[in-house]
Design an enzyme around this catalytic site. Structure first.
Site, PDB file in Angstrom:
ATOM      1  N   LYS A  94      -5.951  -7.483 -20.386  1.00  6.09           N
ATOM      2  CA  LYS A  94      -6.306  -8.722 -19.277  1.00  6.09           C
ATOM      3  C   LYS A  94      -6.397  -8.154 -17.658  1.00  6.09           C
ATOM      4  O   LYS A  94      -5.897  -6.932 -17.481  1.00  6.09           O
ATOM      5  CB  LYS A  94      -5.258  -9.579 -19.410  1.00  6.09           C
ATOM      6  CG  LYS A  94      -3.926  -9.112 -19.139  1.00  6.09           C
ATOM      7  CD  LYS A  94      -2.766 -10.180 -19.628  1.00  6.09           C
ATOM      8  CE  LYS A  94      -1.202  -9.890 -19.126  1.00  6.09           C
ATOM      9  NZ  LYS A  94      -0.126 -10.494 -19.824  1.00  6.09           N
ATOM     10  N   TYR A 118      -0.729  -1.463  15.198  1.00  9.56           N
ATOM     11  CA  TYR A 118      -0.875  -2.815  15.424  1.00  9.56           C
ATOM     12  C   TYR A 118       0.599  -3.516  15.675  1.00  9.56           C
ATOM     13  O   TYR A 118       1.558  -2.714  14.769  1.00  9.56           O
ATOM     14  CB  TYR A 118      -1.117  -3.833  14.216  1.00  9.56           C
ATOM     15  CG  TYR A 118      -2.821  -3.603  14.344  1.00  9.56           C
ATOM     16  CD1 TYR A 118      -3.524  -4.426  15.546  1.00  9.56           C
ATOM     17  CD2 TYR A 118      -3.517  -3.406  13.347  1.00  9.56           C
ATOM     18  CE1 TYR A 118      -4.853  -4.227  15.246  1.00  9.56           C
ATOM     19  CE2 TYR A 118      -5.129  -3.420  13.165  1.00  9.56           C
ATOM     20  CZ  TYR A 118      -5.727  -3.768  14.271  1.00  9.56           C
ATOM     21  OH  TYR A 118      -7.039  -3.967  14.313  1.00  9.56           O
ATOM     22  N   MET A 144      -6.301  -2.757   8.017  1.00 10.33           N
ATOM     23  CA  MET A 144      -7.274  -2.849   6.810  1.00 10.33           C
ATOM     24  C   MET A 144      -7.956  -1.410   6.233  1.00 10.33           C
ATOM     25  O   MET A 144      -8.081  -1.637   5.122  1.00 10.33           O
ATOM     26  CB  MET A 144      -8.294  -3.997   7.300  1.00 10.33           C
ATOM     27  CG  MET A 144      -9.210  -4.693   6.316  1.00 10.33           C
ATOM     28  SD  MET A 144     -10.645  -5.657   6.780  1.00 10.33           S
ATOM     29  CE  MET A 144      -9.944  -7.188   7.171  1.00 10.33           C
TER      30      MET A 144
END
Ligand SMILES: *Cc1c(COP(=O)(O)O)cnc(C)c1O
Length: 371
Positions: A32, A258, A312
């Site tokens: 799955k 950051y 990111m």
């Protein structure tokens, strides 16, 4: 380049480990969620020695059929509508039946005698309290399905099998065994049983029954809290890597990234690595998080800490301890694979290997090594 490399050979090895642990049971290999993020197409060829595969949605089942899987498919949440029940029959899928509506669809629309959909997995709620009939309901449902011509597998799912000593395990095993014995005595000795996920396979060898349902163990991650993948002789099927795209020296007292969350205590050599949460690397990791920088000449790996916030598209690592000919522009960096194992990264990120594997994004390039 951000790369996810899949080693089907490792999966075959892990499947053989499951066979050693559960030599008398059939194996429903769980694929799955795109084979726990590994890619169904990439891993099916390595599962030829499994007896069946387990999926969570009809779409996943159709994909496996399209890829040529012609053995058992178990649909672990069953059909969601009467129409899905009909579609499952058309594709020879074996459904879980966990509540009354599914029971009625099955009794109203009985598949042909030679159909694989004549085998149903009837779900007994032994303590997980998500899906399943209670003891009385499961016995009634089993009687009606048996009379309608279905072959039955009594199934349940552990809530705490990763922790051998959790008191609910013994309770779930007891409830399951009692009802299975009742069904065999009162309905048919042919009724089968299926109890164990990966952790159950490792922890409860006396209770494997007819079908085991391994998932995470096949992909090389430890399913139990007290044994590592290494100790279980499992091989990682996935290697997730990126590369160094810049090198810097950060002065003492300067902060990185950051939020300026990490401040250099002394002058620190850093490397920028081309991976971030946009690829599926976890955004929040603790101070133990590390990656392995690979020396292209010797193929040797060097452990480096992840410092500053994961962004990111990039992370920063501390390469102060590495000589200048190792931490080079374009050096390969392993995020998880042999070291660190995905289980370690999961610990650093306060989550499970399951989640890290399933939530990889489409951005990394995917490579499948030969079987
Ligand atoms: C996903 C799943 C499994 C496999 O679980 P693992 O912990 O990955 O071994 C087994 N049985 C059912 C019903 C499942 O949904």
């Amino acid at each position: 380049m951000r790369t996810i490399t899949i080693q089907p050979k490792a999966l075959t090895h892990n499947l053989n480990q499951v066979k050693k642990l559960a030599p008398h049971s059939k194996i429903l290999a769980m694929v799955k969620s795109n084979a726990y993020g590994h890619g169904v197409a990439a891993i099916l060829p390595a599962l030829q020695q499994a007896d069946g595969i387990g999926v969570a949605t009809l779409t996943e089942a159709f994909e496996a059929r399209q890829l040529g899987w012609n053995k058992t498919i178990g649909l672990v949440e069953g059909a969601f509508t009467a129409d899905e029940w009909q579609q499952a029959i058309e594709h020879d899928i074996g459904c879980v039946i966990h509540h009354k509506p599914q029971l009625e669809w099955a009794l109203d629309n009985i598949p042909p005698a030679d159909s694989a959909s004549r085998v149903v997995w009837i779900k007994y709620n032994t303590g997980m309290n998500r899906l399943g009939f209670n003891a009385e309901g499961v016995i009634t449902a089993a009687k009606r399905l048996h009379e309608a011509g279905y072959q039955l597998i009594l199934a349940t799912h552990f809530a705490n099998a990763d922790d051998h000593d959790h008191p609910l395990n013994a309770m779930q095993i007891q409830r399951f065994t009692d009802v299975l014995n009742t069904l065999k005595e009162d309905i048919s000795a042919d009724i089968k049983g299926s109890l164990c996920n990966s952790a159950g396979i490792v922890n409860f060898s006396a209770h494997h029954h007819d079908w085991v349902r391994p998932g995470i163990i096949l992909y090389g991650s430890s399913p139990v809290i007290d044994k590592s993948a290494h100790e279980l002789d499992l091989q990682p099927v996935m290697s997730f890597s990126a590369q160094i795209i810049a090198l810097q020296t950060v002065s003492a007292n300067d902060a990185i990234g950051y939020g300026s969350s990490w401040t250099a205590q002394q002058d620190t050599k850093t490397a920028l690595v081309s991976v971030g949460y946009g690829d599926g690397y976890p955004r929040v990791v603790n101070a133990d998080a590390y990656v392995t920088v690979i020396d292209a000449d010797s193929n040797q790996g060097y452990r480096c800490s992840v410092i500053g916030r994961v962004a990111m598209d990039m992370i920063v690592i501390d390469v102060s301890a590495l000589s200048e000919d190792i931490a080079l522009l374009n050096s390969k960096v392993i995020l998880w694979g042999d070291a660190p194992r995905v289980d370690e990264v999961a610990t650093h990120a306060d989550t499970l290997s399951y989640e890290l594997l399933c939530r990889l994004s489409i951005r990394p390039k995917r490579i499948v090594d030969p079987l």
